[in-house]
Design a protein around this motif. Structure first.
Motif, short mmCIF file in Angstrom:
data_model
loop_
_atom_site.label_atom_id
_atom_site.label_comp_id
_atom_site.label_asym_id
_atom_site.label_seq_id
_atom_site.Cartn_x
_atom_site.Cartn_y
_atom_site.Cartn_z
N ASP A 110 40.57 0.80 82.50
CA ASP A 110 40.56 -0.73 81.67
C ASP A 110 39.78 -1.53 81.19
OD1 ASP A 110 40.69 -0.14 84.66
OD2 ASP A 110 38.29 0.00 85.45
N GLU A 111 38.60 -0.69 80.12
CA GLU A 111 38.84 -1.90 78.92
C GLU A 111 40.21 -2.08 77.92
OE1 GLU A 111 35.88 0.45 76.85
OE2 GLU A 111 34.21 -0.78 78.27
N CYS A 112 41.07 -0.77 78.05
CA CYS A 112 42.58 -1.00 77.44
C CYS A 112 43.16 -2.25 77.99
CB CYS A 112 42.62 0.24 76.67
SG CYS A 112 41.66 1.01 75.68
N SER A 113 43.03 -1.89 78.78
CA SER A 113 44.11 -2.63 80.32
C SER A 113 44.58 -4.35 80.47
CB SER A 113 44.11 -1.84 81.46
OG SER A 113 44.68 -0.69 81.01
N ILE A 114 45.44 -4.44 79.96
CA ILE A 114 45.68 -5.97 80.84
C ILE A 114 46.47 -6.79 81.68
CG2 ILE A 114 45.86 -7.38 78.23
CD1 ILE A 114 48.63 -7.86 78.25
N HIS A 115 46.08 -7.83 82.55
CA HIS A 115 47.04 -7.71 83.33
C HIS A 115 47.23 -9.66 83.18
CE1 HIS A 115 47.00 -10.87 86.85
NE2 HIS A 115 47.39 -9.21 88.06
N VAL A 116 49.10 -9.13 83.51
CA VAL A 116 49.81 -9.95 83.06
C VAL A 116 50.37 -10.66 84.43
CG1 VAL A 116 51.81 -10.39 81.40
CG2 VAL A 116 51.02 -9.13 81.25
N ALA A 117 50.21 -12.07 84.16
CA ALA A 117 50.67 -12.77 85.66
C ALA A 117 52.11 -13.54 84.80
CB ALA A 117 49.92 -13.38 86.17
N GLN A 118 52.77 -14.97 86.20
CA GLN A 118 53.94 -15.29 85.62
C GLN A 118 55.09 -14.53 85.54
OE1 GLN A 118 53.77 -18.42 87.16
NE2 GLN A 118 52.15 -17.93 88.02
N ALA A 173 52.38 -7.66 86.18
CA ALA A 173 51.58 -6.63 85.88
C ALA A 173 50.87 -5.86 84.97
CB ALA A 173 53.39 -6.50 84.45
N TYR A 174 50.39 -5.33 84.94
CA TYR A 174 49.60 -4.00 83.98
C TYR A 174 49.86 -3.52 82.95
CZ TYR A 174 46.03 -5.21 88.25
OH TYR A 174 45.69 -6.22 88.97
N ILE A 175 49.52 -3.42 81.86
CA ILE A 175 49.39 -3.17 80.25
C ILE A 175 48.78 -2.62 79.80
CG2 ILE A 175 50.60 -3.40 78.51
CD1 ILE A 175 51.98 -6.13 79.05
N GLU A 176 48.50 -0.88 80.01
CA GLU A 176 47.39 0.46 79.01
C GLU A 176 47.79 0.11 77.99
OE1 GLU A 176 46.21 4.45 79.60
OE2 GLU A 176 46.19 3.60 81.57
N PHE A 177 46.85 -0.76 76.92
CA PHE A 177 47.31 -0.35 75.67
C PHE A 177 46.35 1.06 75.30
CE2 PHE A 177 48.05 -4.34 75.98
CZ PHE A 177 49.92 -4.26 75.26
N ALA A 178 47.13 1.91 73.61
CA ALA A 178 46.05 3.24 73.52
C ALA A 178 44.68 2.68 73.32
CB ALA A 178 46.82 3.52 72.08
N ASN A 179 43.90 1.57 72.79
CA ASN A 179 43.08 1.25 72.68
C ASN A 179 42.20 -0.31 73.19
OD1 ASN A 179 44.43 -0.61 70.44
ND2 ASN A 179 44.03 1.02 68.98
N LYS A 180 40.90 -0.86 72.80
CA LYS A 180 40.57 -1.95 73.05
C LYS A 180 41.22 -2.83 71.97
CE LYS A 180 36.29 -3.59 74.41
NZ LYS A 180 35.06 -3.69 74.82
N GLU A 181 41.81 -2.75 70.90
CA GLU A 181 41.88 -3.62 70.39
C GLU A 181 43.46 -4.37 69.86
OE1 GLU A 181 40.64 -1.38 69.05
OE2 GLU A 181 38.74 -1.34 68.79
N ALA A 182 44.03 -3.20 70.55
CA ALA A 182 45.31 -3.76 70.85
C ALA A 182 45.36 -4.77 72.36
CB ALA A 182 46.59 -2.82 71.39
N ALA A 183 44.46 -3.88 73.10
CA ALA A 183 44.27 -5.15 74.52
C ALA A 183 43.90 -6.37 73.84
CB ALA A 183 43.73 -4.28 74.98
N GLU A 184 42.69 -6.39 73.00
CA GLU A 184 42.24 -7.78 72.98
C GLU A 184 43.12 -8.61 72.52
OE1 GLU A 184 38.88 -6.82 71.15
OE2 GLU A 184 37.93 -6.22 72.47
N THR A 185 44.32 -8.20 71.44
CA THR A 185 45.50 -8.75 70.24
C THR A 185 46.34 -9.07 71.39
OG1 THR A 185 44.93 -7.46 68.94
CG2 THR A 185 47.27 -8.62 68.49
#
Length: 174
Positions: free
Chosen positions: A70-78, A116-128
Motif C-alpha cells: 500500500d505504501e509503494c502503490s498509487i491510485h491513478v484516476a482519469q 488504475a493502481y500502480i505498485e512500485f518497488a519502493n516508497k520513493e518511486a511512489a512518491e515521485t
C-alpha cells in the motif's frame, strides 16, 4: 484463319488459366519461404536476448507485505478507457521500477472504469509518481494520489448500523 509462326503462342483459355494458377502458387511459396526466414531470424534474436539476460546481474524481485504494498502503490484516476498497462508503464517508468499495474474493470461488462493502481518497488518511486499529478496521458489529465491504506476489520461500508430499517417501529412506518 490466320497463320501463326510459333505454335506455342496459341494457348487455349484453359491453358492460360492453368499458367496463372501456377504463378500464383509460386508467389505464395515465395511468401511462405520469406516468412519462414523471418521467423528464423526472430527466433535467433530472442535466443540471443535470453542469453544476454542470463549474463546480466540478477535483480531480486521485491516482495513486500500488504501494508508495504500500500505504501509503494498509487491510485491513478482519469485513465483513458482504451489505455493498456504497457502504456501506463511507459508513462510512469521515469519514477522507478514498477512491480504491478492493475486497471480496474467493471465486473459485468469487462469495460475499464477509468482508474488504475500502480505498485512500485519502493516508497520513493511512489512518491515521485504522486508528483506526476495532472500529467497528460492520452489527452487526459491524470489524477495521481497515494493508494488508500487497507485497514483490517473495516468493511466497505464501515462500522455503521447495518442494513436494518434504522430507528423507529420495526413493524411499520412511524
Amino acid at each position: 484463319m490466320t497463320e501463326v509462326d510459333d505454335p506455342m503462342e496459341v494457348m487455349s483459355a484453359e491453358d492460360h488459366h492453368h499458367c496463372n494458377k501456377d504463378s500464383i502458387l509460386e508467389e505464395t511459396r515465395k511468401k511462405i519461404k520469406d516468412l519462414s526466414d523471418e521467423d528464423t531470424k526472430i527466433a535467433d534474436i530472442q535466443l540471443s536476448m535470453n542469453k544476454d539476460s542470463k549474463n546480466a546481474p540478477a535483480v531480486e524481485p521485491t516482495t513486500v507485505g500488504a501494508e508495504g504494498a500500500d505504501e509503494c502503490s498509487i491510485h491513478v484516476a482519469q485513465v483513458d478507457y482504451e489505455a493498456t498497462p504497457e502504456e501506463l508503464q511507459a508513462h510512469f517508468m521515469c519514477c522507478g521500477v514498477i512491480n504491478r499495474i492493475t486497471i480496474i474493470c467493471d465486473k459485468i461488462t469487462g469495460q475499464p472504469k477509468g482508474y488504475a493502481y500502480i505498485e512500485f518497488a519502493n516508497k520513493e518511486a511512489a512518491e515521485t509518481a504522486i508528483a506526476m499529478n495532472d500529467s497528460q496521458f492520452r489527452g487526459r489529465n491524470l489524477k495521481v494520489t497515494a493508494k488508500r491504506q487497507n485497514v483490517p476489520g473495516m468493511s466497505v461500508r464501515g462500522r455503521g448500523r447495518g442494513r436494518g430499517r434504522g430507528r423507529g417501529n420495526p413493524y411499520g412506518r412511524g
